[in-house]
Design a protein around this motif. Structure first.
Motif, mmCIF file in Angstrom:
data_model
loop_
_atom_site.group_PDB
_atom_site.id
_atom_site.type_symbol
_atom_site.label_atom_id
_atom_site.label_comp_id
_atom_site.label_asym_id
_atom_site.label_seq_id
_atom_site.Cartn_x
_atom_site.Cartn_y
_atom_site.Cartn_z
ATOM 1 N N ALA A 140 32.918 45.341 40.707
ATOM 2 C CA ALA A 140 34.304 45.104 41.715
ATOM 3 C C ALA A 140 34.890 46.348 41.805
ATOM 4 N N ARG A 141 34.966 47.151 40.363
ATOM 5 C CA ARG A 141 35.633 48.387 40.456
ATOM 6 C C ARG A 141 35.081 49.239 41.599
ATOM 7 N N GLU A 142 33.964 49.451 41.796
ATOM 8 C CA GLU A 142 33.271 50.046 42.713
ATOM 9 C C GLU A 142 33.773 49.804 44.130
ATOM 10 N N ARG A 143 34.467 48.494 44.465
ATOM 11 C CA ARG A 143 34.721 48.320 45.861
ATOM 12 C C ARG A 143 36.375 47.914 45.588
ATOM 13 N N LEU A 144 36.987 48.732 44.894
ATOM 14 C CA LEU A 144 38.428 48.232 44.703
ATOM 15 C C LEU A 144 39.317 48.760 46.102
ATOM 16 N N ASP A 145 38.627 49.857 46.747
ATOM 17 C CA ASP A 145 39.078 50.139 48.195
ATOM 18 C C ASP A 145 39.073 48.924 49.155
ATOM 19 N N ARG A 146 38.094 48.139 48.883
ATOM 20 C CA ARG A 146 38.226 47.054 49.757
ATOM 21 C C ARG A 146 39.065 45.723 49.301
ATOM 22 N N ARG A 147 39.730 45.803 48.238
ATOM 23 C CA ARG A 147 40.630 44.917 47.911
ATOM 24 C C ARG A 147 39.858 43.580 47.376
ATOM 25 N N PRO A 148 39.028 43.611 46.646
ATOM 26 C CA PRO A 148 38.171 42.431 46.190
ATOM 27 C C PRO A 148 39.019 41.343 45.591
ATOM 28 N N VAL A 149 38.593 40.195 46.104
ATOM 29 C CA VAL A 149 39.004 38.773 45.468
ATOM 30 C C VAL A 149 37.795 38.295 44.560
ATOM 31 N N ALA A 171 42.053 27.506 40.792
ATOM 32 C CA ALA A 171 42.262 27.151 42.610
ATOM 33 C C ALA A 171 43.260 26.033 42.662
ATOM 34 N N TYR A 172 43.447 25.093 42.032
ATOM 35 C CA TYR A 172 44.214 24.130 42.172
ATOM 36 C C TYR A 172 45.713 24.356 42.051
ATOM 37 N N ASP A 173 45.736 25.447 41.371
ATOM 38 C CA ASP A 173 47.298 25.809 41.066
ATOM 39 C C ASP A 173 47.631 26.838 42.300
ATOM 40 N N ILE A 174 46.713 27.387 42.970
ATOM 41 C CA ILE A 174 47.122 28.357 44.118
ATOM 42 C C ILE A 174 46.698 27.614 45.479
ATOM 43 N N GLY A 175 46.770 26.235 45.610
ATOM 44 C CA GLY A 175 46.840 25.733 46.753
ATOM 45 C C GLY A 175 45.443 25.144 47.389
ATOM 46 N N LEU A 176 44.308 25.292 46.512
ATOM 47 C CA LEU A 176 43.107 24.837 47.285
ATOM 48 C C LEU A 176 43.200 23.218 47.188
ATOM 49 N N GLY A 235 48.788 28.207 52.770
ATOM 50 C CA GLY A 235 49.508 28.274 51.584
ATOM 51 C C GLY A 235 48.468 29.012 50.454
ATOM 52 N N LEU A 236 47.130 28.863 50.323
ATOM 53 C CA LEU A 236 46.233 29.568 49.629
ATOM 54 C C LEU A 236 46.293 30.975 49.974
ATOM 55 N N GLY A 237 46.289 31.273 51.311
ATOM 56 C CA GLY A 237 46.128 32.382 51.545
ATOM 57 C C GLY A 237 47.652 33.396 50.894
ATOM 58 N N ARG A 238 48.741 32.743 51.382
ATOM 59 C CA ARG A 238 49.784 33.082 50.953
ATOM 60 C C ARG A 238 49.957 33.577 49.308
ATOM 61 N N ASN A 239 49.565 32.502 48.589
ATOM 62 C CA ASN A 239 49.489 32.453 47.224
ATOM 63 C C ASN A 239 48.653 33.581 46.715
ATOM 64 N N LEU A 240 47.547 33.867 47.234
ATOM 65 C CA LEU A 240 46.659 34.797 46.890
ATOM 66 C C LEU A 240 47.037 36.047 47.115
ATOM 67 N N ALA A 241 47.890 36.195 48.164
ATOM 68 C CA ALA A 241 48.430 37.813 48.659
ATOM 69 C C ALA A 241 49.476 38.134 47.545
ATOM 70 N N LYS A 242 50.086 37.064 46.793
ATOM 71 C CA LYS A 242 51.053 37.286 45.986
ATOM 72 C C LYS A 242 50.596 37.801 44.488
ATOM 73 N N VAL A 243 49.400 37.430 44.322
ATOM 74 C CA VAL A 243 48.708 37.742 42.985
ATOM 75 C C VAL A 243 48.763 39.377 42.652
ATOM 76 N N GLU A 244 49.259 39.559 41.257
ATOM 77 C CA GLU A 244 49.106 40.910 41.131
ATOM 78 C C GLU A 244 47.848 41.351 40.403
ATOM 79 N N GLY A 245 47.349 42.435 40.979
ATOM 80 C CA GLY A 245 45.809 42.883 40.575
ATOM 81 C C GLY A 245 44.788 42.101 41.219
ATOM 82 N N ILE A 246 43.560 42.172 40.696
ATOM 83 C CA ILE A 246 42.565 41.141 41.311
ATOM 84 C C ILE A 246 42.605 39.844 40.824
ATOM 85 N N PRO A 247 42.526 38.873 41.798
ATOM 86 C CA PRO A 247 42.604 37.666 41.500
ATOM 87 C C PRO A 247 41.107 37.064 40.851
#
Ligand code: ASP
Ligand code: MG
Length: 437
Positions: A24-33, A137-142, A160-172
């Motif tokens: 994941a670290r090697e791919r940080l520029d692609r903003r991994p989830v 997943a059930y807390d963030i809208g799945l 909603g799931l997309g919106r909540n994931l966008a709000k997460v600070e750091g790597i979800p």
């Protein structure tokens, strides 16, 4: 953004989890989830514990020790998972007291595997200096329907799931496999369902790629355990991958392709043990294979059901009635062949067919032959490739395997042949040799 889904073997222990962090670290520029499965073997263990609880034994020791050991190896506090372990213990106790294990409570018990692994993996990220957060997943809208054990996401949940994931600070670090229904009950997406979660999350965040990190070099031309010469496939179409997944190529969960197709996101299957290998990319359109066949899968433990009308000729509506009965009992049909008074169907033996069969017997004679298997040759445009079917039959005849049923016309992506279960391994081997070696 990209989604990186890691399966059970990829998060099985501390060294594997460190590899996950590195990838994941090697791919940080692609903003991994990140999406994770339970640690290898944990879901099976939880199912086992649920059944043991029914008999009065409510031990959570194996689950606790397994996760604590991994945490210790990672240099993390072992009581990080204490809360979940306590909740699991109470739930198992409840099952013992009530003396009943419903599909709903089983889903809740199975959910602990991913709830624990996401916590452990997120902590491992933080320990290595990367900001990351475990997300249930059930807390963030799945949100799913309420088919416990094989739930599907609701169309309305993606936004909603997309919106909540966008709000997460750091790597979800998102739990695979689980969601919740509208009432808030925890659901699971079917065994191996973390792949499906990955593509649901991918669609929700509009990912540029959904990566399924596993322990083989992508999708293969056949099961390498059966065919040592099986090779990794560079590219597959969504249609080919869906057929392969359904017909037993265990690399990805069959539903994984659905959200990816809707959102037109490429799915890439990669090997955590050999990250430099390009793996297999699954796209909307892929060039056809030279010989017409890209891969051979098989699916065992099937029954052949033969339904014969008790009237002389098939009256109108006979077929409709058969399928109505099977549909109502949720019997999934793989292959169908018909003659004037007979319909032959294949279905998975793992579920109880008796109620459906009893009803069919009221309108027809019903014969069930167990121990069959489908061998499925997959390739876009397979029907147009002259000679494929002739080669298949010739190869099987030489191997003295008698096909019981064939499906060729229906799809231009697969040719399916029903054979006795005892010959299925030999059928795959000889067909693979004929088309690939
Ligand atoms: N942990 C779940 C299972 O074993 C889901 C997954 O691994 O994809 O089925
Ligand atoms: Mg899997």
């Amino acid at each position: 953004m990209i989604v990186m889904k890691f399966g059970g073997t990829s998060v099985a222990d501390a060294p594997r989890i460190r590899t996950v962090v590195r990838l994941a670290r090697e791919r940080l520029d692609r903003r991994p989830v990140v999406v994770v499965s339970a640690l290898a073997g944990v879901t099976n263990l939880l199912i086992d514990l649920a059944h043991r609880a029914l008999k009065g034994a409510t031990g959570v020791q194996e689950i606790r020790d397994r996760h604590r050991a991994v945490l210790e190896d990672l240099g993390l506090p072992p009581d990080l998972v204490a809360e979940e372990v306590d909740d699991l213990r109470s739930l198992l106790k409840g099952i013992t007291l009530v003396g009943e294990l419903t599909p709903r409570s089983l889903d809740c018990i199975m959910s602990f595997g991913e709830r624990l692994s996401s916590k452990v993996v997120a902590a491992a990220f933080r320990a290595e200096g990367l900001e990351a957060r475990a997300c249930n997943a059930y807390d963030i809208g799945l949100v799913t329907d309420d088919r416990f054990g094989s739930a599907n996401p609701l169309e309305s949940c993606y936004e909603g799931l997309g919106r909540n994931l966008a709000k997460v600070e750091g790597i979800p670090v998102v739990t695979g496999f689980i969601g919740r229904d509208r009432r808030g009950n925890i659901t699971t997406l079917g065994r191996g369902g973390s792949d499906y979660s990955a593509s649901i999350v991918g669609r929700a965040v509009g990912a540029e790629e959904i990566q399924i990190w596993t322990d083989v070099d992508g999708v293969m031309s056949a099961d390498p355990k059966l065919c040592p010469k099986a090779r990794s496939l560079e590219v597959l179409s969504f249609a080919e991958a869906s057929e392969l997944a359904y017909y037993g190529a265990k690399v990805v969960h069959p539903s994984t392709m659905i959200p990816a197709i809707v959102a037109q996101i490429p799915v890439r299957v990669l090997n955590t043990y050999r990250p430099e290998h390009p793996g297999t990319v699954i796209l909307a359109k892929a060039p056809p294979a030279r010989g017409g066949v890209k891969s051979i899968a098989c699916r065992s433990r099937l029954s052949l059901i033969t339904v014969t009308s008790t009237r002389m000729l098939m009256q109108t509506g006979f077929m409709a009635r058969i399928f109505e009965v099977l549909g109502r009992h949720e019997v999934v049909i793989d292959m169908v062949a018909t003659s004037e008074v007979t319909v032959s169907l294949t279905t998975d033996t793992r579920r109880d067919l008796e109620p459906a069969l009893a009803e069919l017997r009221e309108i027809a004679e019903v014969e069930v032959e167990k121990n069959h298997a489908i061998v499925c040759l997959v390739g876009e445009g397979i029907r147009a490739t002259g000679g494929t079917l002739a080669s298949v039959f010739e190869t099987l005849r030489e191997a003295r395997i008698r096909p019981r049923m064939v499906s060729f016309a229906a799809s231009n992506v697969n040719v399916s042949i029903l054979v006795p279960e005892r010959s299925v391994a030999r059928a795959v081997k000889t067909l693979h040799a004929r088309f690939f070696e």
